[in-house]
Design a protein around this motif. Structure first.
Motif, PDB file in Angstrom:
ATOM      1  N   ILE A   1     -18.340  72.567  20.582  1.00 25.72           N
ATOM      2  CA  ILE A   1     -19.545  73.020  21.280  1.00 25.72           C
ATOM      3  C   ILE A   1     -20.646  71.972  21.369  1.00 25.72           C
ATOM      4  N   ALA A   2     -20.869  71.173  20.299  1.00 24.48           N
ATOM      5  CA  ALA A   2     -22.066  70.337  20.274  1.00 24.48           C
ATOM      6  C   ALA A   2     -21.854  69.078  19.454  1.00 24.48           C
ATOM      7  N   THR A   3     -22.789  68.139  19.632  1.00 28.38           N
ATOM      8  CA  THR A   3     -22.858  66.923  18.828  1.00 28.38           C
ATOM      9  C   THR A   3     -24.089  66.982  17.946  1.00 28.38           C
ATOM     10  N   ASP A   4     -23.914  66.684  16.658  1.00 29.56           N
ATOM     11  CA  ASP A   4     -25.008  66.691  15.697  1.00 29.56           C
ATOM     12  C   ASP A   4     -25.427  65.270  15.356  1.00 29.56           C
ATOM     13  N   PHE A   5     -26.741  65.085  15.175  1.00 32.09           N
ATOM     14  CA  PHE A   5     -27.325  63.832  14.717  1.00 32.09           C
ATOM     15  C   PHE A   5     -27.898  64.102  13.328  1.00 32.09           C
ATOM     16  N   LEU A   6     -27.277  63.513  12.284  1.00 31.67           N
ATOM     17  CA  LEU A   6     -27.602  63.836  10.901  1.00 31.67           C
ATOM     18  C   LEU A   6     -28.243  62.653  10.185  1.00 31.67           C
ATOM     19  N   ASP A   7     -29.180  62.952   9.299  1.00 29.68           N
ATOM     20  CA  ASP A   7     -29.774  61.951   8.424  1.00 29.68           C
ATOM     21  C   ASP A   7     -28.763  61.621   7.324  1.00 29.68           C
ATOM     22  N   PRO A   8     -28.309  60.355   7.199  1.00 32.54           N
ATOM     23  CA  PRO A   8     -27.284  60.049   6.190  1.00 32.54           C
ATOM     24  C   PRO A   8     -27.782  60.201   4.754  1.00 32.54           C
TER      25      PRO A   8
ATOM     26  N   SER B   1     -39.222  58.913  13.260  1.00 29.56           N
ATOM     27  CA  SER B   1     -38.941  59.051  14.682  1.00 29.56           C
ATOM     28  C   SER B   1     -39.896  60.034  15.334  1.00 29.56           C
ATOM     29  N   LYS B   2     -40.512  59.596  16.408  1.00 34.88           N
ATOM     30  CA  LYS B   2     -41.290  60.501  17.243  1.00 34.88           C
ATOM     31  C   LYS B   2     -40.575  60.757  18.561  1.00 34.88           C
ATOM     32  N   ALA B   3     -39.345  60.249  18.632  1.00 34.01           N
ATOM     33  CA  ALA B   3     -38.585  60.448  19.865  1.00 34.01           C
ATOM     34  C   ALA B   3     -38.213  61.913  20.018  1.00 34.01           C
ATOM     35  N   SER B   4     -38.207  62.377  21.259  1.00 32.38           N
ATOM     36  CA  SER B   4     -37.767  63.732  21.530  1.00 32.38           C
ATOM     37  C   SER B   4     -36.253  63.787  21.409  1.00 32.38           C
ATOM     38  N   PRO B   5     -35.676  64.976  21.319  1.00 35.32           N
ATOM     39  CA  PRO B   5     -34.225  65.083  21.194  1.00 35.32           C
ATOM     40  C   PRO B   5     -33.507  64.400  22.348  1.00 35.32           C
TER      41      PRO B   5
ATOM     42  N   THR C   1     -29.830  62.727   3.583  1.00 28.51           N
ATOM     43  CA  THR C   1     -29.979  64.114   3.163  1.00 28.51           C
ATOM     44  C   THR C   1     -29.027  65.083   3.854  1.00 28.51           C
ATOM     45  N   GLY C   2     -28.437  64.672   4.953  1.00 29.14           N
ATOM     46  CA  GLY C   2     -27.622  65.573   5.743  1.00 29.14           C
ATOM     47  C   GLY C   2     -28.432  66.436   6.690  1.00 29.14           C
ATOM     48  N   GLU C   3     -29.757  66.249   6.696  1.00 27.65           N
ATOM     49  CA  GLU C   3     -30.608  67.038   7.593  1.00 27.65           C
ATOM     50  C   GLU C   3     -30.175  66.832   9.040  1.00 27.65           C
ATOM     51  N   ARG C   4     -30.080  67.939   9.781  1.00 24.90           N
ATOM     52  CA  ARG C   4     -29.764  67.852  11.202  1.00 24.90           C
ATOM     53  C   ARG C   4     -31.033  67.487  11.949  1.00 24.90           C
ATOM     54  N   VAL C   5     -31.097  66.260  12.439  1.00 22.17           N
ATOM     55  CA  VAL C   5     -32.272  65.800  13.168  1.00 22.17           C
ATOM     56  C   VAL C   5     -32.264  66.378  14.578  1.00 22.17           C
ATOM     57  N   TRP C   6     -31.114  66.334  15.227  1.00 19.29           N
ATOM     58  CA  TRP C   6     -30.965  66.883  16.569  1.00 19.29           C
ATOM     59  C   TRP C   6     -29.583  67.502  16.707  1.00 19.29           C
ATOM     60  N   ARG C   7     -29.478  68.409  17.640  1.00 17.36           N
ATOM     61  CA  ARG C   7     -28.191  68.992  17.993  1.00 17.36           C
ATOM     62  C   ARG C   7     -28.172  69.180  19.505  1.00 17.36           C
ATOM     63  N   ILE C   8     -27.170  68.607  20.168  1.00 14.23           N
ATOM     64  CA  ILE C   8     -27.064  68.691  21.615  1.00 14.23           C
ATOM     65  C   ILE C   8     -25.821  69.502  21.967  1.00 14.23           C
TER      66      ILE C   8
ATOM     67  N   MET D   1     -16.816  64.658  29.872  1.00 14.62           N
ATOM     68  CA  MET D   1     -17.604  63.676  29.142  1.00 14.62           C
ATOM     69  C   MET D   1     -19.067  64.012  29.336  1.00 14.62           C
ATOM     70  N   ALA D   2     -19.862  63.750  28.299  1.00 12.31           N
ATOM     71  CA  ALA D   2     -21.293  64.039  28.369  1.00 12.31           C
ATOM     72  C   ALA D   2     -22.070  62.799  27.973  1.00 12.31           C
ATOM     73  N   MET D   3     -23.085  62.467  28.755  1.00 16.11           N
ATOM     74  CA  MET D   3     -23.931  61.312  28.521  1.00 16.11           C
ATOM     75  C   MET D   3     -25.260  61.779  27.932  1.00 16.11           C
ATOM     76  N   LEU D   4     -25.599  61.281  26.736  1.00 14.47           N
ATOM     77  CA  LEU D   4     -26.824  61.647  26.041  1.00 14.47           C
ATOM     78  C   LEU D   4     -27.725  60.424  25.938  1.00 14.47           C
ATOM     79  N   THR D   5     -29.002  60.570  26.217  1.00 12.14           N
ATOM     80  CA  THR D   5     -29.944  59.467  26.072  1.00 12.14           C
ATOM     81  C   THR D   5     -31.229  59.949  25.416  1.00 12.14           C
ATOM     82  N   VAL D   6     -31.906  59.002  24.744  1.00 14.13           N
ATOM     83  CA  VAL D   6     -33.239  59.245  24.203  1.00 14.13           C
ATOM     84  C   VAL D   6     -34.180  58.307  24.927  1.00 14.13           C
ATOM     85  N   GLU D   7     -35.168  58.849  25.617  1.00 14.79           N
ATOM     86  CA  GLU D   7     -35.982  58.032  26.513  1.00 14.79           C
ATOM     87  C   GLU D   7     -37.397  57.793  26.015  1.00 14.79           C
ATOM     88  N   ASP D   8     -37.902  58.616  25.090  1.00 14.86           N
ATOM     89  CA  ASP D   8     -39.289  58.483  24.670  1.00 14.86           C
ATOM     90  C   ASP D   8     -39.508  57.211  23.864  1.00 14.86           C
TER      91      ASP D   8
END
Length: 465
Positions: free
Chosen positions: A251-258, A323-327, A260-267, A304-311
């Motif tokens: 369903i999704a891709t997770d972006f985790l803090d190595p 990080s102040k970047a948006s998801p 703590t394991g905190e989920r920073v973002w989930r797409i 295939m899905a293309m994910l970008t961070v633009e902020d």
């Protein structure tokens, strides 16, 4: 899931380990090489996969689709491969001399009295190890994870207490993380079909103790069981001034803090059964949001899905490691030439190559410089055969099929007019005497290939006999 798993029960020690150690990554340290990229450092000739370049070939006992990895062991460059009895009752690891193919050791590791069902197209040794000059980390899903001494294969620690109903058998491979301020840690995904079977753990590389465990989002548990499973391998990405673990499940891709394991973002992008490693598309800029990430969804749908961070980030945030970047944003999703199981191969910041199950290789535009072209197929060539082994690149691009097809591709620029697309071309094509399911390793100035029953080393200088 038992709460005992959260307190690192059943850690087995077979020798001392230094929690502050630094582990030197191998030349081809994990699935698809450095950070899962599939790209080697030494250019190889397009006609490499011929008998005249076959330096050695050895039989590998058992059965396994786990890919070979290569590191500089105590006696020199060494190849490590997992294997298992076809019925899953015994799981082992073998080490071979890269230069000669001589077996250095065989470690009989896990005995399993009653292994779960594994699909005939899978094996009980489909997870790829992680190799450094000081350690070898092996993983067989729920059946066990261990650190081995590269000198002799002796067990430093092992874990056999993680529960997961893989349903079709395990196939996810681990990632070793070493970043400033953290002890080395092994990131291991578990994505099965049970309600509590979708999670990611970090194990201390020195002791095997659990540092953190992060469950996938509850929405994964809401779908029918067969749509919960995945087989992806995590990678690292610099995003928003931080190093994050990027891990694709159902369903999704997770972006985790190595740390703590905190989920920073989930797409959320849909899909299940993904066996692809996410691909980091270009180098990060500390004052921009970070690189684009390409993920594949496996089945339901195959896309295939293309994910970008633009902020943009300010200098203070980048310096502080915050990080102040948006998801990340889902820029586009496309089912055109999307592979179900193989990982895409990054060619440049605007193009990737895919090889799908049906044997079609495609050159796909990512839309970095031309957003309207995102996901468009610029060139396509039919290779024949069926492909689960991911393509790798060392100057030329090498692909291997399940029936033994070995094809070498190039992406020469054949422009008859300004703005004409890049053309994908088959440079060489041959047939091996047996099929290939594992992804090859690029090391020692050559290519290490695991076929259905053998391990082979192709080198431009040919045989030493």
């Amino acid at each position: 899931m038992s709460s005992a798993l959260l307190i690192a029960a059943a850690v087995v020690f077979a020798g001392p380990a230094d929690a502050g150690e630094t582990l030197t990554p191998g030349e081809w340290p994990m699935f698809r090489g450095p950070n899962g990229s599939g790209v080697g450092t030494d250019p190889l000739p397009a006609d490499l996969i011929q008998s005249k370049y076959l330096r050695w070939q050895v039989d590998v006992p058992g059965r396994g689709w786990g890919s070979p990895v290569v590191a500089d062991g105590p006696e020199g460059p060494t190849i490590y491969v997992p294997t298992a009895m076809p019925d899953g009752t015994q799981m082992d690891v073998l080490a071979y001399d890269l230069a000669t193919g001589e077996r250095r050791w065989l470690r009989k590791l896990f005995r399993v009295a009653e292994p779960d069902f594994t699909h005939p197209t899978n094996t009980y040794a489909s997870c790829t190890p992680v190799a450094t000059n000081e350690a070898v980390f092996v993983h067989f899903g729920k059946y066990g994870t261990a650190r081995l001494d590269p000198a002799n294969g002796h067990v430093v620690w092992e874990r056999r207490d993680f529960e997961c109903d893989h349903f079709r058998g395990p196939a996810s491979s681990p990632l070793l993380v070493q970043v400033d301020g953290l002890s080395p840690r092994l990131i291991v995904p578990f994505d099965g079909v049970g309600e509590d079977d979708q999670y990611v753990v970090a194990l201390d590389a020195a002791t095997g103790e659990t540092l953190w465990r992060t469950n996938r989002n509850p929405e994964v548990q809401e779908v029918v069981p067969d749509l919960r499973k995945a087989y992806g391998t995590p990678v690292l990405a610099e995003i928003g001034g931080r190093t994050l673990v990027v891990t694709t499940g159902a369903i999704a891709t997770d972006f985790l803090d190595p740390a703590t394991g905190e989920r920073v973002w989930r797409i959320k992008h849909g899909g299940m059964n993904s066996g692809s490693a996410p691909q980091v598309m270009d180098e990060p800029d500390p004052f921009q949001g970070g690189p684009a990430i390409l993920v594949t969804t496996g089945d339901a749908p195959t896309s295939m899905a293309m994910l970008t961070v633009e902020d943009a980030l300010d200098a203070e945030s980048a310096q502080a490691g915050t990080s102040k970047a948006s998801p990340p944003k889902l820029v586009w999703s496309s089912n055109k030439s999307a592979p179900k199981r193989t990982s895409p191969l990054r060619l440049d910041s605007d193009h990737v190559l895919t090889v799908d199950d049906g044997g079609v290789a495609s050159l796909i535009h990512l839309g970095r410089s031309e957003p309207a072209a995102g996901g468009e197929v610029e060139s396509r060539v039919r290779l024949g055969d069926s492909y689960w082994s991911s393509p790798v690149m060392a100057g030329a691009i090498f692909t291997f099929g399940k029936e033994g097809t070995a094809a070498t591709l190039s992406t020469g620029i054949f422009r008859g007019r300004a703005g004409a697309p890049i053309e994908l071309k088959v440079e060489e094509k041959t047939s091996l005497d047996e099929g290939v399911w594992a992804t090859p390793a690029l090391a020692g100035g050559g290519l290490v290939l695991r076929t259905e029953h053998t391990l082979r080393f192709y080198h431009p200088e040919g045989t030493t006999k």
